[in-house]
Design a protein around this motif. Structure first.
Motif, PDB file in Angstrom:
ATOM      1  N   ALA A   1       0.798  -1.227   0.000  1.00 40.60           N
ATOM      2  CA  ALA A   1       0.000   0.000   0.000  1.00 40.60           C
ATOM      3  C   ALA A   1       0.830   1.276   0.000  1.00 40.60           C
ATOM      4  O   ALA A   1       0.407   2.277  -0.578  1.00 40.60           O
ATOM      5  CB  ALA A   1      -0.939   0.006   1.202  1.00 40.60           C
ATOM      6  N   ALA A   2       1.993   1.282   0.620  1.00 40.54           N
ATOM      7  CA  ALA A   2       2.771   2.518   0.693  1.00 40.54           C
ATOM      8  C   ALA A   2       3.195   3.010  -0.689  1.00 40.54           C
ATOM      9  O   ALA A   2       2.935   4.170  -1.036  1.00 40.54           O
ATOM     10  CB  ALA A   2       3.978   2.327   1.610  1.00 40.54           C
ATOM     11  N   PRO A   3       3.802   2.176  -1.539  1.00 43.41           N
ATOM     12  CA  PRO A   3       4.110   2.673  -2.881  1.00 43.41           C
ATOM     13  C   PRO A   3       2.869   2.903  -3.736  1.00 43.41           C
ATOM     14  O   PRO A   3       2.837   3.821  -4.554  1.00 43.41           O
ATOM     15  CB  PRO A   3       4.979   1.579  -3.498  1.00 43.41           C
ATOM     16  N   LEU A   4       1.832   2.085  -3.532  1.00 51.29           N
ATOM     17  CA  LEU A   4       0.605   2.238  -4.313  1.00 51.29           C
ATOM     18  C   LEU A   4      -0.011   3.610  -4.090  1.00 51.29           C
ATOM     19  O   LEU A   4      -0.340   4.326  -5.053  1.00 51.29           O
ATOM     20  CB  LEU A   4      -0.391   1.136  -3.935  1.00 51.29           C
ATOM     21  N   ILE A   5      -0.153   4.019  -2.852  1.00 54.04           N
ATOM     22  CA  ILE A   5      -0.771   5.313  -2.548  1.00 54.04           C
ATOM     23  C   ILE A   5       0.106   6.456  -3.034  1.00 54.04           C
ATOM     24  O   ILE A   5      -0.388   7.452  -3.570  1.00 54.04           O
ATOM     25  CB  ILE A   5      -1.064   5.417  -1.038  1.00 54.04           C
ATOM     26  N   ALA A   6       1.418   6.313  -2.885  1.00 55.38           N
ATOM     27  CA  ALA A   6       2.324   7.364  -3.355  1.00 55.38           C
ATOM     28  C   ALA A   6       2.274   7.498  -4.874  1.00 55.38           C
ATOM     29  O   ALA A   6       2.349   8.607  -5.409  1.00 55.38           O
ATOM     30  CB  ALA A   6       3.744   7.078  -2.888  1.00 55.38           C
ATOM     31  N   LEU A   7       2.124   6.384  -5.582  1.00 59.48           N
ATOM     32  CA  LEU A   7       2.038   6.444  -7.038  1.00 59.48           C
ATOM     33  C   LEU A   7       0.684   6.966  -7.508  1.00 59.48           C
ATOM     34  O   LEU A   7       0.616   7.694  -8.503  1.00 59.48           O
ATOM     35  CB  LEU A   7       2.300   5.064  -7.642  1.00 59.48           C
TER      36      LEU A   7
END
Length: 138
Positions: free
Chosen positions: A61-67
């Motif tokens: 989720a951390a990279p997903l939300i940032a992207l």
């Protein structure tokens, strides 16, 4: 009367049209980095399945939300699909790099994903914050 919960969910997930201020991006980046470090410090003490799911959710989720934040002009569902694919690519590249360098450990992988996501938070997503001159604008 039927409630439009899907529309409300998509509105809540939608990135703001205007650019976010640097202060907000710094807070999000710091929160993501600290979350990754906190999960990595506690990961050796996570014996149960629900605790391991927290680690997996953070890593995805951390990279997903940032992207998704970097894609404000497209449909939310499409942005989530692109963010999920990008999150998978980030995780695979980090794991491959750490395995190649013979420096792999699960806590270090979580920290690396958290730091990568926090760097993605610092990337500006609007045209006003990018440096340009008047001649470059059509």
């Amino acid at each position: 009367m039927r409630r439009d919960t899907t529309g409300r969910l998509l509105t809540a997930l939608r990135a703001p049209r205007g650019g976010t201020r640097l202060g907000h991006r710094l807070v999000a980046a710091a929160t993501t980095a600290l979350g990754g470090v906190a999960i990595a410090v506690n990961s050796p003490h996570l014996p149960g399945l629900p605790d391991r799911l927290i680690v997996v959710m953070f890593v995805v989720a951390a990279p997903l939300i940032a992207l998704v934040r970097l894609l404000p002009g497209i449909n939310v569902l499409l942005a989530l699909i692109v963010g999920a694919a990008g999150s998978l690519v980030i995780n695979v590249l980090i794991a491959q790099t750490m395995l190649t360098a013979e420096a792999w450990s699960p806590p270090a992988g979580v920290v690396a994903v958290g730091l990568t996501a926090s760097v993605l938070w610092l990337v500006p997503n609007d045209h006003n914050s990018l440096p340009h001159t008047k001649e470059d604008v059509p």
